[in-house]
Design a protein around this motif. Sequence first.
Motif, short mmCIF file in Angstrom:
data_model
loop_
_atom_site.label_atom_id
_atom_site.label_comp_id
_atom_site.label_asym_id
_atom_site.label_seq_id
_atom_site.Cartn_x
_atom_site.Cartn_y
_atom_site.Cartn_z
N ALA A 13 7.05 13.35 10.37
CA ALA A 13 5.93 14.09 9.90
C ALA A 13 5.62 14.06 8.24
O ALA A 13 6.62 13.54 7.61
CB ALA A 13 6.27 15.50 10.17
N SER A 14 4.55 14.15 7.88
CA SER A 14 4.21 14.04 6.36
C SER A 14 4.94 15.17 5.60
O SER A 14 5.17 16.00 6.09
CB SER A 14 2.59 13.98 6.01
N SER A 15 5.34 15.09 4.45
CA SER A 15 5.57 15.87 3.55
C SER A 15 4.78 15.80 2.15
O SER A 15 4.56 14.75 1.75
CB SER A 15 7.30 15.56 3.24
N GLU A 16 4.66 16.88 1.96
CA GLU A 16 3.56 17.21 0.81
C GLU A 16 4.20 16.49 -0.56
O GLU A 16 5.38 16.62 -0.80
CB GLU A 16 3.39 18.69 0.16
N GLY A 17 3.30 15.54 -0.95
CA GLY A 17 3.84 15.01 -2.34
C GLY A 17 4.63 13.56 -2.04
O GLY A 17 5.02 13.00 -3.06
N CYS B 157 -1.56 17.71 -5.13
CA CYS B 157 -0.17 17.90 -5.30
C CYS B 157 0.59 17.29 -6.22
O CYS B 157 -0.18 16.01 -6.59
CB CYS B 157 0.46 18.23 -3.99
N SER B 158 1.75 17.24 -6.91
CA SER B 158 2.32 16.14 -7.69
C SER B 158 3.02 15.42 -6.57
O SER B 158 3.25 15.52 -5.66
CB SER B 158 3.36 17.06 -8.57
N ILE B 159 2.87 14.16 -7.10
CA ILE B 159 3.60 12.91 -6.31
C ILE B 159 5.06 12.79 -6.65
O ILE B 159 5.49 12.69 -7.81
CB ILE B 159 2.70 11.67 -6.71
N VAL C 137 0.67 -1.25 -0.06
CA VAL C 137 0.02 0.04 -0.05
C VAL C 137 0.94 1.26 0.08
O VAL C 137 1.86 1.32 0.92
CB VAL C 137 -0.72 -0.06 1.20
N ASP C 138 0.64 2.18 -0.87
CA ASP C 138 1.30 3.70 -0.92
C ASP C 138 0.38 4.48 -0.66
O ASP C 138 -0.98 4.33 -0.91
CB ASP C 138 1.88 3.70 -2.33
N TYR C 139 0.88 5.54 0.01
CA TYR C 139 -0.22 6.75 0.48
C TYR C 139 0.79 8.24 0.46
O TYR C 139 1.80 8.09 0.35
CB TYR C 139 -0.47 6.59 2.04
N VAL C 140 0.01 9.01 -0.24
CA VAL C 140 0.33 10.28 -0.41
C VAL C 140 -0.49 11.28 0.11
O VAL C 140 -1.63 11.22 0.14
CB VAL C 140 0.83 10.81 -1.72
N ASP D 145 3.59 18.10 7.82
CA ASP D 145 3.69 18.27 9.01
C ASP D 145 2.53 17.53 9.93
O ASP D 145 2.45 17.78 10.88
CB ASP D 145 3.61 19.68 9.64
N ALA D 146 1.89 16.79 9.24
CA ALA D 146 0.88 15.98 9.90
C ALA D 146 1.61 14.53 10.40
O ALA D 146 2.64 14.19 9.73
CB ALA D 146 -0.35 15.38 8.98
N ASP D 147 1.36 14.21 11.55
CA ASP D 147 1.99 13.09 11.94
C ASP D 147 1.14 12.20 13.01
O ASP D 147 1.71 11.46 13.68
CB ASP D 147 3.30 13.55 12.91
N ASP D 148 -0.08 12.21 13.01
CA ASP D 148 -1.10 11.33 13.64
C ASP D 148 -1.32 10.34 12.73
O ASP D 148 -2.24 10.12 12.32
CB ASP D 148 -2.25 12.13 13.93
#
Length: 134
Positions: free
Chosen positions: A75-79, A130-132, A39-42, A47-50
């Motif tokens: 923390a998430s990073s856009e894309g 956003c672009s992946i 599974v891949d997720y974007v 900065d989301a980290d929950d």
Amino acid sequence: MRKQISRALSPAAVGIVLVLTGCTATHASAVRINSDGSVDYVTCVSDADDWYAVSYESDDQQQGVELHPVEALSASSEGSVVHFSPPDDEWYSIAVGASVFSSVRIRSESFTPGEWQWNNVGWFDTKDRCSIEE
């Protein structure tokens, strides 16, 4: 007089519809099931980290089975794509998110392997995607 009443009721009607539909602001995010079951997720928010990633065997299942990230989560990073191992068992649905506002749910009968499924379809504006970075 009717125009004044109609102007006063319009914001109230919109508020009632939003409450009744459970509308929540959602960040554009997507999930992809690969041919090997991983599974891949974007997400398009930084900065989301929950984090959570779970699979469910049915709609009735209350507690999902956790999916394991391939690498340590930060923390998430856009894309940026985050990879998860395949579920251990057969699954009915998978839910992944970096927060409750960036979650995506995919059902086993409604996906094409290797294709991204976005959470902002329908009335959401697709320009927010956003672009992946792969």
